[in-house]
Design an enzyme around this catalytic site. Structure first.
Site, mmCIF file in Angstrom:
data_model
loop_
_atom_site.group_PDB
_atom_site.id
_atom_site.type_symbol
_atom_site.label_atom_id
_atom_site.label_comp_id
_atom_site.label_asym_id
_atom_site.label_seq_id
_atom_site.Cartn_x
_atom_site.Cartn_y
_atom_site.Cartn_z
ATOM 1 N N ASP A 1 -7.718 9.149 -8.845
ATOM 2 C CA ASP A 1 -8.553 8.505 -7.833
ATOM 3 C C ASP A 1 -8.907 9.487 -6.723
ATOM 4 O OD1 ASP A 1 -5.964 8.680 -6.863
ATOM 5 O OD2 ASP A 1 -5.654 6.534 -6.679
ATOM 6 N N ASP B 1 1.426 -3.011 -2.530
ATOM 7 C CA ASP B 1 0.749 -4.253 -2.944
ATOM 8 C C ASP B 1 0.541 -4.308 -4.458
ATOM 9 O OD1 ASP B 1 -1.251 -2.410 -3.341
ATOM 10 O OD2 ASP B 1 -2.708 -3.348 -1.983
ATOM 11 N N HIS C 1 -0.789 -1.921 -6.390
ATOM 12 C CA HIS C 1 -1.916 -1.179 -6.975
ATOM 13 C C HIS C 1 -1.437 0.026 -7.772
ATOM 14 C CE1 HIS C 1 -2.140 1.300 -3.046
ATOM 15 N NE2 HIS C 1 -2.020 2.212 -3.975
ATOM 16 N N GLU D 1 -6.869 -2.176 -6.414
ATOM 17 C CA GLU D 1 -6.229 -3.113 -5.500
ATOM 18 C C GLU D 1 -6.147 -4.509 -6.136
ATOM 19 O OE1 GLU D 1 -4.637 -2.064 -3.145
ATOM 20 O OE2 GLU D 1 -5.747 -1.026 -1.577
HETATM 21 C C1 GLP Z 1 -1.937 5.895 -3.118
HETATM 22 C C2 GLP Z 1 -2.410 6.393 -4.467
HETATM 23 C C3 GLP Z 1 -1.632 5.776 -5.598
HETATM 24 C C4 GLP Z 1 -0.149 5.856 -5.292
HETATM 25 C C5 GLP Z 1 0.161 5.086 -4.043
HETATM 26 C C6 GLP Z 1 1.635 5.064 -3.691
HETATM 27 O O1 GLP Z 1 -2.511 4.714 -2.715
HETATM 28 N N1 GLP Z 1 -3.798 6.166 -4.687
HETATM 29 O O2 GLP Z 1 -1.952 6.453 -6.804
HETATM 30 O O3 GLP Z 1 0.582 5.346 -6.372
HETATM 31 O O4 GLP Z 1 -0.546 5.717 -2.991
HETATM 32 O O5 GLP Z 1 1.957 6.178 -2.923
HETATM 33 P P1 GLP Z 1 3.412 6.690 -2.614
HETATM 34 O O6 GLP Z 1 3.909 7.288 -3.867
HETATM 35 O O7 GLP Z 1 3.214 7.694 -1.533
HETATM 36 O O8 GLP Z 1 4.198 5.518 -2.166
#
Ligand code: GLP
Length: 260
Positions: free
Chosen positions: A67, A136, A138, A143
């Site tokens: 992404d 949440d 995702h 989302e």
């Molecule tokens: C972002 C990314 C996701 C990731 C999420 C969780 O939103 N787009 O791919 O899984 O963060 O991040 P973290 O691993 O820092 O908790």
């Protein structure tokens, strides 16, 4: 879905790195699906260590990011293109040109999304997709409410995700509202999906993803449909799981020849 509960975040990273290593040794031109956020960073660190000390080579590997934010200036340090360059490609012998990320600066975003899907297809599809999970539920930036069969497209972030990601920016207002993300249908086509979650703040999302209903409300639950999904957790992230003892027993009894 295989759920593996490990003592800590380091053990999670080592097991994920083992899966990458086994793949790249068996298939040097493997196609890797790369996640950002903080969860995968120890995996990239471990791969860089194996590259330096054991000669693990990524020279023929191709990578696709999950992404990207829309509208950050090119080269912005928090753009996922930069993060993957810095944390992954820049520490390995992979050709940086072989790591692609959705283009969040394109004038025609829908066309850029179609091109991205086509590029993944042209490489033969993703062999191993690394994933984190948002609080949440995702995955990528899909989302709640995302179609379970969605493809790469533009999405709007929830306020919860913008708040969660504000720590990477100068303030909450700096976090873009829009993103481009591989869809849930795109992610489902990866041959092996490896999701990492560590820390207590992920426990609720993990419970919904692993043991809740298959539902667009928890986009990560789509992995319940995946024929080869591994969910690697530390103890705090696994704290809400009803069948935790069963997952532990199953992993302890797993035949040695069977990898993730
Ligand atoms: C972002 C990314 C996701 C990731 C999420 C969780 O939103 N787009 O791919 O899984 O963060 O991040 P973290 O691993 O820092 O908790």
């Amino acid at each position: 879905m295989e759920v593996v509960i490990l003592p800590d975040a380091h053990a999670v990273a080592v097991l994920a790195a083992d899966a990458f290593e086994a793949l790249v040794r068996a298939k040097p031109a493997a196609v890797l699906g790369l996640a950002t956020g903080s969860s995968p960073l120890p995996v990239y660190e471990e791969l860089a260590r194996r590259h330096r000390s054991q000669g693990l080579s990524f020279a023929r590997v191709r990578g696709f990011g999950l992404d990207e934010y829309v509208g950050l200036v090119p080269g912005h340090p928090q753009s996922y293109a930069q993060v993957l360059q810095h944390e992954f490609a820049g520490r390995l012998d992979i050709d940086p040109a072989n790591v692609r990320v959705p283009d969040g600066t394109a004038a025609d975003l829908p066309a850029a999304c179609r091109d991205y899907e086509e590029a993944i297809r042209a490489c033969g599809g993703v062999d191993l997709q690394l994933l984190g999970v948002g609080t949440d539920g995702h995955i990528g930036f899909n989302e709640p409410g995302s179609s379970l069969l969605s493809r790469t497209r533009v999405k709007t972030l929830t306020e919860q995700t913008r708040r969660d990601n504000a720590r990477f920016f100068d303030g909450p207002d700096e976090v873009p509202r829009h993103v481009v993300t591989q869809g849930l249908g795109t992610i489902l086509e990866a041959r092996h999906a490896v999701l990492l979650a560590t820390g207590a703040r992920k426990a609720e999302a993990v419970k919904a993803l692993v043991e809740g209903p298959l539902a667009a409300f928890c986009p990560g639950s789509v992995l319940q449909l995946h024929p080869h999904a591994s969910v690697l957790l530390d103890e705090p992230a696994a704290a809400g799981l009803a069948l935790a003892d069963y997952y532990r027993q199953t992993y302890a009894d797993k035949p040695a020849w069977q990898r993730l």
